[in-house]
Design an enzyme around this catalytic site. Structure first.
Site, mmCIF file in Angstrom:
data_model
loop_
_atom_site.group_PDB
_atom_site.id
_atom_site.type_symbol
_atom_site.label_atom_id
_atom_site.label_comp_id
_atom_site.label_asym_id
_atom_site.label_seq_id
_atom_site.Cartn_x
_atom_site.Cartn_y
_atom_site.Cartn_z
ATOM 1 N N SER A 49 0.807 -1.221 0.000
ATOM 2 C CA SER A 49 0.000 0.000 0.000
ATOM 3 C C SER A 49 0.837 1.267 0.000
ATOM 4 O O SER A 49 0.364 2.319 -0.429
ATOM 5 C CB SER A 49 -0.910 0.021 1.224
ATOM 6 N N ASP A 355 -4.618 7.354 7.880
ATOM 7 C CA ASP A 355 -5.719 6.428 8.192
ATOM 8 C C ASP A 355 -5.336 5.352 9.210
ATOM 9 O O ASP A 355 -5.913 4.279 9.210
ATOM 10 C CB ASP A 355 -6.195 5.758 6.908
ATOM 11 N N HIS A 358 -1.282 4.482 6.987
ATOM 12 C CA HIS A 358 -0.617 5.135 5.852
ATOM 13 C C HIS A 358 -0.388 6.613 6.117
ATOM 14 O O HIS A 358 -1.109 7.220 6.901
ATOM 15 C CB HIS A 358 -1.460 4.934 4.593
#
Ligand SMILES: *[C@@H]1O[C@H](CO)[C@@H](O)[C@H](O)[C@H]1NC(C)=O
Ligand SMILES: *[C@@H]1O[C@H](CO)[C@@H](O)[C@H](O)[C@H]1NC(C)=O
Ligand SMILES: *[C@@H]1O[C@H](CO)[C@@H](O)[C@H](O)[C@H]1NC(C)=O
Ligand SMILES: *[C@@H]1O[C@H](CO)[C@@H](O)[C@H](O)[C@H]1NC(C)=O
Ligand SMILES: *[C@@H]1O[C@H](CO)[C@@H](O)[C@H](O)[C@H]1NC(C)=O
Length: 393
Positions: A49, A355, A358
């Site tokens: 990610s 979040d 991240h």
């Protein structure tokens, strides 16, 4: 002689010829001028990610608003309010932001592709989405996708027409920058399994690194020459970890000590493994990039970069860290049992974490500015010189 055997033999002969011609014509990579700035025509990225530019969104679900609000003005497949470090790398070479390989809509691969997806691991995952934790697109599968991309893109180019303009030129594959940012999920996957101890996680690190190195070698064998390989960040400072493990010992900055230690152990192993690999791949320029240190500094000296309360999450709800597992942009129930929409904090540009896991675009930009100088690299090569195996300052 059976047909199969004949086929086998002719493929062996072909292989020998291929090997011979490859040997006679080494890929044209410039190592002779050690201070030449690199002119990468393309970037191929592998990871999770931290560098996902739309892979998971294409394969599963697009993360909803307020993702992407700060820069794209809409969700853009990134797990951030804006751009990820990879976007800043592409921009630095005046390349457009990379399309995800898995994205079948509006993708343009003429300047590279990203094979990264959220929750990707280096090793074969045991539990995959949509029911399990990990992305099915683990590193070797990303490599296999790249291998297919490399040959099929050339087939499409040969057909000509509009589709040809969406594919990279053949020569780009040896001249491209290969970026890698993966490993965080191989470590954290152990934290969520009650039967795996912290010691087990430590013991798994050498095999995780070995598998990463094997994949770098596979890319090299396909002609990749310039590698920019990130280590893993201070996972012990992430609101997700801090919320899930409230009893874990904290350092003076509020980060979970043991969780950062395992990341440091991973990074030490990676650094040594890449130093060894450099000796084995004579044509490769391999840069190990320490993103752990600049990221850690965001938590230790936030005001230096214009951030405040670095452990407090931006897009989230509740608890000590403004974070509830379940993520950003969805609905959640508050203490009174009422449904609330979990939105962005007011000023994401002052926050480090977006979040729970991240980083915000603002944090990603700071980290990019620090790592692109070469100050955090081994060898200490700036990004714009990372095609030079023997760079001399
Ligand atoms: C690339 O990054 C370097 C170092 O941060 C910077 O000096 C340079 O201006 C950047 N170039 C572009 C085109 O963004
Ligand atoms: C894809 O991107 C390249 C490089 O920016 C550009 O030249 C080409 O026209 C684009 N193709 C399409 C169909 O937009
Ligand atoms: C842990 O191990 C026990 C006994 O083998 C098993 O019943 C349980 O499902 C395992 N838990 C997890 C989370 O794998
Ligand atoms: C690298 O770090 C040193 C020491 O912190 C600093 O003085 C120098 O300006 C940095 N180099 C670049 C190119 O930013
Ligand atoms: C390369 O990057 C360094 C440090 O980021 C910067 O100082 C230098 O001006 C850049 N060189 C070129 C030729 O772009």
């Amino acid at each position: 002689m059976s047909l199969m055997l004949m086929e086998f033999l002719s493929s062996q002969i072909f292989f020998c010829v291929l090997l011979f011609t490859t040997f006679m014509n080494p890929p044209a990579v410039v190592f002779s001028n050690p201070t030449k700035a690199c002119d990468f025509p393309a970037i191929f990225n592998f990871g999770d990610s931290n560098s996902d530019t739309g892979g998971l969104a294409a394969a599963f679900l697009q993360p909803g608003p307020p993702h992407g609000d700060t820069y794209f003005g809409r969700p853009a497949g990134r797990f951030s309010d804006g751009r990820v470090i990879l976007d800043f790398i592409a921009q630095n070479f005046s390349l457009p932001y990379l399309s995800a390989y898995l994205n079948s809509l509006g993708a343009n691969y003429s300047y590279g592709a990203s094979f990264a997806t959220l929750a990707s691991t280096i090793r074969l995952p045991t539990s995959v989405m949509p029911n399990g934790r990990s992305s099915p697109f683990f590193l070797e599968l990303q490599y296999v996708q790249f291998q297919q991309f490399k040959s099929r893109s050339q087939f499409i180019r040969e057909q000509g027409g509009l589709f040809a303009t969406l594919m990279p030129k053949e020569e780009y594959f040896s001249r491209a920058l290969y970026t890698v940012d993966i490993g965080q999920n191989d470590i954290t996957v152990g934290f969520y399994d009650d039967n795996i101890t912290m010691q087990d996680v430590h013991h798994s690190v050498p095999d995780i690194i070995k598998t990463l190195v094997e994949n770098v070698k596979l890319l090299y064998d396909l002609g990749a020459r310039s590698f920019w390989i990130h280590n893993t960040g201070p996972i012990g400072c992430l609101p997700d970890i801090l919320t899930r493990f409230p009893k874990a010992e904290r350092d003076r900055y509020g980060c979970a000590t043991q969780y950062n230690e395992v990341a440091e152990y991973f990074n030490q192993n990676l650094k040594e493994a890449l130093a060894q690999l450099r000796g084995k791949l004579p044509l490769a320029a391999i840069t190990y990039v320490d993103i752990y240190s600049p990221k850690l500094d965001l938590f230790r000296n936030p005001e230096k970069y214009g951030f405040e309360l670095p452990l407090i999450n931006c897009c989230g709800y509740g608890g000590k860290y403004n974070y509830s597992p379940g993520g950003c942009g969805g609905k959640t129930k508050n203490e009174a049992g009422k449904e609330i929409f979990v939105g962005s904090c007011e000023r994401p540009s002052t926050k480090v974490i977006w979040d729970g896991t991240h980083y915000t675009e603002a944090a990603n930009k700071v980290v990019f500015d620090l790592i692109s100088t070469g100050n955090f690299s081994d060898p200490p090569i700036p990004l714009n010189m990372s095609c030079n195996r023997n760079y001399i300052k």
